[in-house]
Every structure is written in structure tokens, then in C-alpha cells.
Design a protein around this motif. Structure first.
Motif, PDB file in Angstrom:
ATOM      1  N   ARG A  62     -14.894   5.699  13.615  1.00  0.00           N
ATOM      2  CA  ARG A  62     -14.278   5.892  14.921  1.00  0.00           C
ATOM      3  C   ARG A  62     -15.217   5.634  16.082  1.00  0.00           C
ATOM      4  N   ILE A  63     -16.499   5.930  15.914  1.00  0.00           N
ATOM      5  CA  ILE A  63     -17.424   5.710  17.032  1.00  0.00           C
ATOM      6  C   ILE A  63     -18.239   4.444  16.859  1.00  0.00           C
ATOM      7  N   GLY A  64     -18.053   3.743  15.751  1.00  0.00           N
ATOM      8  CA  GLY A  64     -18.661   2.440  15.593  1.00  0.00           C
ATOM      9  C   GLY A  64     -20.079   2.420  15.068  1.00  0.00           C
ATOM     10  N   ASP A  65     -20.528   3.526  14.478  1.00  0.00           N
ATOM     11  CA  ASP A  65     -21.906   3.544  13.975  1.00  0.00           C
ATOM     12  C   ASP A  65     -21.981   3.522  12.454  1.00  0.00           C
ATOM     13  N   ASN A  66     -20.868   3.313  11.806  1.00  0.00           N
ATOM     14  CA  ASN A  66     -20.849   3.223  10.347  1.00  0.00           C
ATOM     15  C   ASN A  66     -19.868   2.128   9.946  1.00  0.00           C
ATOM     16  N   ARG A  67     -20.352   1.192   9.146  1.00  0.00           N
ATOM     17  CA  ARG A  67     -19.540   0.061   8.704  1.00  0.00           C
ATOM     18  C   ARG A  67     -19.709  -0.121   7.207  1.00  0.00           C
ATOM     19  N   TYR A  68     -18.700  -0.737   6.622  1.00  0.00           N
ATOM     20  CA  TYR A  68     -18.783  -1.050   5.194  1.00  0.00           C
ATOM     21  C   TYR A  68     -18.029  -2.349   4.963  1.00  0.00           C
ATOM     22  N   TYR A  69     -18.597  -3.188   4.068  1.00  0.00           N
ATOM     23  CA  TYR A  69     -18.027  -4.512   3.850  1.00  0.00           C
ATOM     24  C   TYR A  69     -17.768  -4.770   2.375  1.00  0.00           C
ATOM     25  N   ALA A  70     -16.822  -5.647   2.124  1.00  0.00           N
ATOM     26  CA  ALA A  70     -16.650  -6.173   0.780  1.00  0.00           C
ATOM     27  C   ALA A  70     -17.851  -7.035   0.438  1.00  0.00           C
ATOM     28  N   GLU A  71     -18.220  -7.056  -0.833  1.00  0.00           N
ATOM     29  CA  GLU A  71     -19.388  -7.831  -1.263  1.00  0.00           C
ATOM     30  C   GLU A  71     -19.246  -9.313  -0.920  1.00  0.00           C
ATOM     31  N   ALA A  72     -18.036  -9.811  -0.971  1.00  0.00           N
ATOM     32  CA  ALA A  72     -17.817 -11.244  -0.754  1.00  0.00           C
ATOM     33  C   ALA A  72     -18.140 -11.690   0.668  1.00  0.00           C
ATOM     34  N   VAL A  73     -18.141 -10.746   1.618  1.00  0.00           N
ATOM     35  CA  VAL A  73     -18.362 -11.119   3.017  1.00  0.00           C
ATOM     36  C   VAL A  73     -19.637 -10.515   3.587  1.00  0.00           C
ATOM     37  N   LYS A  74     -20.288  -9.670   2.824  1.00  0.00           N
ATOM     38  CA  LYS A  74     -21.480  -8.983   3.317  1.00  0.00           C
ATOM     39  C   LYS A  74     -22.549 -10.002   3.723  1.00  0.00           C
ATOM     40  N   GLY A  75     -23.107  -9.812   4.922  1.00  0.00           N
ATOM     41  CA  GLY A  75     -24.116 -10.722   5.436  1.00  0.00           C
ATOM     42  C   GLY A  75     -23.551 -11.892   6.218  1.00  0.00           C
ATOM     43  N   ARG A  76     -22.229 -12.099   6.124  1.00  0.00           N
ATOM     44  CA  ARG A  76     -21.593 -13.200   6.852  1.00  0.00           C
ATOM     45  C   ARG A  76     -20.628 -12.694   7.918  1.00  0.00           C
ATOM     46  N   PHE A  77     -19.979 -11.582   7.643  1.00  0.00           N
ATOM     47  CA  PHE A  77     -18.985 -11.018   8.562  1.00  0.00           C
ATOM     48  C   PHE A  77     -19.548  -9.748   9.192  1.00  0.00           C
ATOM     49  N   THR A  78     -19.156  -9.526  10.446  1.00  0.00           N
ATOM     50  CA  THR A  78     -19.561  -8.308  11.145  1.00  0.00           C
ATOM     51  C   THR A  78     -18.348  -7.721  11.852  1.00  0.00           C
ATOM     52  N   ILE A  79     -18.112  -6.447  11.606  1.00  0.00           N
ATOM     53  CA  ILE A  79     -17.024  -5.739  12.282  1.00  0.00           C
ATOM     54  C   ILE A  79     -17.613  -4.899  13.406  1.00  0.00           C
ATOM     55  N   SER A  80     -16.933  -4.882  14.527  1.00  0.00           N
ATOM     56  CA  SER A  80     -17.375  -4.081  15.664  1.00  0.00           C
ATOM     57  C   SER A  80     -16.140  -3.608  16.425  1.00  0.00           C
ATOM     58  N   ARG A  81     -16.364  -2.680  17.339  1.00  0.00           N
ATOM     59  CA  ARG A  81     -15.244  -2.177  18.128  1.00  0.00           C
ATOM     60  C   ARG A  81     -15.705  -1.853  19.538  1.00  0.00           C
ATOM     61  N   ASP A  82     -14.759  -1.921  20.456  1.00  0.00           N
ATOM     62  CA  ASP A  82     -14.996  -1.528  21.837  1.00  0.00           C
ATOM     63  C   ASP A  82     -13.918  -0.517  22.188  1.00  0.00           C
ATOM     64  N   ASN A  83     -14.264   0.742  22.168  1.00  0.00           N
ATOM     65  CA  ASN A  83     -13.273   1.789  22.383  1.00  0.00           C
ATOM     66  C   ASN A  83     -12.728   1.777  23.810  1.00  0.00           C
ATOM     67  N   ALA A  84     -13.496   1.239  24.744  1.00  0.00           N
ATOM     68  CA  ALA A  84     -13.008   1.140  26.122  1.00  0.00           C
ATOM     69  C   ALA A  84     -11.912   0.089  26.257  1.00  0.00           C
ATOM     70  N   LYS A  85     -11.932  -0.880  25.339  1.00  0.00           N
ATOM     71  CA  LYS A  85     -10.942  -1.965  25.385  1.00  0.00           C
ATOM     72  C   LYS A  85      -9.885  -1.847  24.293  1.00  0.00           C
ATOM     73  N   ASN A  86      -9.939  -0.759  23.523  1.00  0.00           N
ATOM     74  CA  ASN A  86      -8.972  -0.549  22.434  1.00  0.00           C
ATOM     75  C   ASN A  86      -8.932  -1.740  21.480  1.00  0.00           C
ATOM     76  N   THR A  87     -10.086  -2.278  21.188  1.00  0.00           N
ATOM     77  CA  THR A  87     -10.160  -3.524  20.419  1.00  0.00           C
ATOM     78  C   THR A  87     -11.188  -3.426  19.304  1.00  0.00           C
ATOM     79  N   VAL A  88     -10.829  -3.974  18.160  1.00  0.00           N
ATOM     80  CA  VAL A  88     -11.759  -4.132  17.043  1.00  0.00           C
ATOM     81  C   VAL A  88     -11.907  -5.627  16.790  1.00  0.00           C
ATOM     82  N   TYR A  89     -13.114  -6.024  16.399  1.00  0.00           N
ATOM     83  CA  TYR A  89     -13.433  -7.435  16.207  1.00  0.00           C
ATOM     84  C   TYR A  89     -13.906  -7.680  14.774  1.00  0.00           C
ATOM     85  N   LEU A  90     -13.729  -8.919  14.344  1.00  0.00           N
ATOM     86  CA  LEU A  90     -14.323  -9.359  13.086  1.00  0.00           C
ATOM     87  C   LEU A  90     -14.981 -10.712  13.354  1.00  0.00           C
TER      88      LEU A  90
END
Length: 122
Positions: A51-79
Motif C-alpha cells: 500500500r505504501i510502495g516500499d515492498n514489491r514482489y515479482y514473478a521469476e519470469a520478469v524479475k530484473g526486467r519489470f518494475t512495479i511502482s505506484r503514485d498514491n497522489a495520482k491513484n496510479t500504479v505502473y508497470l
């Protein structure tokens, strides 16, 4: 309501950034996740962020290539997807979970977006 966007056609090795805007409810109350579904396959986990964006977890197939992030001020999550491979071709879905903990399972998520298609050509 979840609205995903940013999909498209890209060559192998390229990058795309998906966005998902959440309306209704309090965005910072949701754990957010990304899933994908290729033709003929079940929907599978890609990544999740707490919820606060300081903990992430990825599938092995995408680890190191994909990054998830969020901007709570913009109600948006990114990949952010880098070094894309043809195997990444799928419809990508964002999802929201009202629980406190990150999860990798489809059944844990309460709300789903409509999906955005990503096609990676070789």
C-alpha cells in the motif's frame, strides 16, 4: 474502477510502461498487482506492490526486467517493462486487493481492470 493503459506492439528488447488509474475508494488502502494472460493460458501473476510502495514482489519470469511502482497522489500504479521478450506477449491486467498484505494469487484480488494488450515481436 480500474483503467489500464499503455499496451501496444514493441520489438523484442524494447520497453513499455503500463499505467492503471484507480477511481473510487481510497487508492492507498489497496495492495496493487499486475497479472497477464496469454492466449490459451490461465491468468498469471506478474508483480505486486504494497500500500505504501516500499515492498514489491515479482514473478521469476520478469524479475530484473519489470518494475512495479505506484503514485498514491495520482491513484496510479505502473508497470515498467524492459528487455521485453516474445514470451511477454499477453493481455495485462491490474488488480486491487483490500487486504493488508501482498499476494500473488488471482483469487486474493477484489477489483480488476479491463486489460491492456502487449505484443512483443521477434
Amino acid at each position: 474502477q480500474l483503467q489500464a493503459s499503455g499496451g501496444g506492439l514493441v520489438q523484442a528488447g524494447g520497453s513499455l510502461r503500463l499505467s492503471c488509474v484507480v477511481s473510487g475508494g481510497t487508492f492507498s488502502d489497496y495492495v496493487m498487482g499486475w497479472f497477464r494472460q496469454a492466449p490459451g493460458l490461465e491468468r498469471g501473476f506478474v508483480g505486486t506492490i504494497n500500500r505504501i510502495g516500499d515492498n514489491r514482489y515479482y514473478a521469476e519470469a520478469v524479475k530484473g526486467r519489470f518494475t512495479i511502482s505506484r503514485d498514491n497522489a495520482k491513484n496510479t500504479v505502473y508497470l515498467q517493462m524492459n528487455s521485453l521478450e516474445p514470451e511477454d506477449t499477453a493481455v495485462y491486467y491490474c488488480a486491487a486487493d483490500i487486504s493488508r498484505f501482498i499476494s500473488t494469487t488471482v483469487r486474493s484480488y477484489d477489483y480488476w481492470g479491463q486489460g491492456t494488450k502487449v505484443t512483443v515481436s521477434s
